[in-house]
Design an enzyme around this catalytic site. Structure first.
Site, PDB file in Angstrom:
ATOM      1  N   ASP A  15      71.994  47.398  29.253  1.00 33.42           N
ATOM      2  CA  ASP A  15      73.278  47.125  29.900  1.00 33.42           C
ATOM      3  C   ASP A  15      73.126  45.880  30.774  1.00 33.42           C
ATOM      4  OD1 ASP A  15      75.736  47.202  31.090  1.00 33.42           O
ATOM      5  OD2 ASP A  15      75.532  49.197  31.955  1.00 33.42           O
ATOM      6  N   ASP A 110      78.927  44.283  26.816  1.00 28.67           N
ATOM      7  CA  ASP A 110      77.716  44.062  27.605  1.00 28.67           C
ATOM      8  C   ASP A 110      76.693  45.190  27.468  1.00 28.67           C
ATOM      9  OD1 ASP A 110      79.249  45.925  28.884  1.00 28.67           O
ATOM     10  OD2 ASP A 110      79.115  45.032  30.876  1.00 28.67           O
ATOM     11  N   GLU A 111      76.900  46.085  26.531  1.00 27.10           N
ATOM     12  CA  GLU A 111      75.973  47.207  26.332  1.00 27.10           C
ATOM     13  C   GLU A 111      75.618  47.340  24.857  1.00 27.10           C
ATOM     14  OE1 GLU A 111      76.694  51.086  28.354  1.00 27.10           O
ATOM     15  OE2 GLU A 111      78.584  50.139  28.922  1.00 27.10           O
TER      16      GLU A 111
END
Length: 360
Positions: A15, A110-111
């Site tokens: 993350d 974003d993960e």
């Protein structure tokens, strides 16, 4: 080392820390170590979508309105969302992950989840190597969690934010999970946590000790998922984009701790949700032919009413400048003025960009 140890699944969840704000800092040296706040468009009506850790010290966090963030942090750097820039960095991160395994599942912009089963190096060494490469090549920090499945990997990440690395092995379950608060478990939101807390259940160990039949009685099928999650049991595969079924819709929604009645603030939220949906459309090279809005209104202290409204778009859309006005019109046409407890915007009727081009 035994055969069993060699074949144990190794799943990483990674993350990016404060992604939108961190990208702004990484791309502009003058913003490094400064309190950066990224807000939806239009800025003065927007809602905070990301805050750097320097800004979070002052109480600024995602989801609060621009004017509140400005009051908390008058000396902060406030920037409008820059979707193309964030997508560019997201693709740079993806390119790094693919150097380690083709089994990369983009969980969000974003993960990601990585399946690194069979990797020759210990997960602590591997995780450190990935983190250092990301910082060296992009200037971003990430938090990484590793475990025998996606669920445990994500929980591991939650325990060491920001810029941390946590490994939880299968042999350490459920002991490592037992003392953790239920809120770290994916899928347990504030409402479920509140119900569990009212029953005296605050840790995953306490949740695991509740008989399955009782959880089913209270939560239905979700109770079964809670039971296995508390034990760290999960068999979901890591699904790269080419193995995932086609998506029929992409949306985002949010719940407000205190119901909103301000039209300006609600309009800002619509822009933020539309931007997030549009971001994922572009990331996956999809076009929307319709839009849907979900409104959760507070009728009284005990009753929340949920209604959805949708419409076709005049042209296929992949931008928030197309989605947001249509979602805004839908919302204000049907909003009765009641306090809004939750709001959602979904792009519907998705078609691949390539398909649309062939039809021209």
């Amino acid at each position: 080392m035994t055969d069993c140890a060699r074949t144990e699944r190794l799943i990483f969840h990674i993350d990016a820390d404060a992604f939108f704000a961190a990208v702004e800092q990484a791309s502009n040296p003058h913003l490094r170590n400064r309190p950066v706040v990224v807000c939806g468009i239009p800025l003065e009506h927007g809602v905070v979508t990301a805050a750097s850790y320097e800004a979070r010290k002052f109480g600024v966090k995602a989801g609060i309105p621009f004017f509140q963030a400005r009051a908390l942090l008058p000396h902060g750097v406030f920037l409008p969302v820059n979707i193309p820039k964030y997508l560019s960095y997201s693709l740079r991160l993806l390119a790094i992950y693919l150097q380690y395994t083709p089994l990369v599942e983009a969980y969000s912009v974003d993960e990601v989840f990585l399946d690194l089963t069979g990797a020759p190096e210990p997960p602590e060494v591997l995780g450190g190597k990935i983190k250092r490469q990301i910082f060296r090549e992009t200037g971003l920090t990430v938090t990484a969690g590793a475990g025998p499945n996606k669920l445990v990997a994500k929980i591991a990440t939650e325990t060491v934010k920001p810029n941390g690395l946590c490994v939880i092995r299968a042999g350490e379950l459920p002991g490592r999970l037992a003392p953790l608060p239920v809120s770290v478990c994916p899928g347990i939101g504030p409402k479920t946590a509140e119900v569990l807390q009212a029953a005296g259940i605050t840790t995953l160990g306490q949740l695991a000790a509740v008989p399955l039949v009782k959880l089913r009685a209270v939560f239905g099928l979700w109770g079964e998922k809670l039971h296995y999650a508390a034990l760290g049991i999960n068999d979901e595969p890591v699904l790269p984009l080419d193995r995932r079924p086609p998506e029929k819709s992409i949306g985002h929604e949010t719940t407000f701790p205190t119901p909103l009645t301000s039209a300006r603030r609600l309009e800002g939220v619509i822009w933020v949700l539309s931007s997030k949906a549009a971001f994922r459309l572009r990331e996956k090279k999809l076009l929307a032919t319709g839009v849907r809005v979900k409104i959760r209104s507070k009728i009284n202290e005990k009753k929340i009413e949920t209604k959805t409204f949708q419409r076709q778009l005049p042209v296929t859309a992949t931008s928030e400048t197309q989605l947001a006005p249509a979602a805004r019109e839908l919302f204000f046409t049907h909003w009765t003025g009641l306090p809004v407890k939750g709001l959602g915007v979904t792009a519907t009727g998705l078609i691949p960009e390539e398909t649309a081009r062939r039809q021209l």
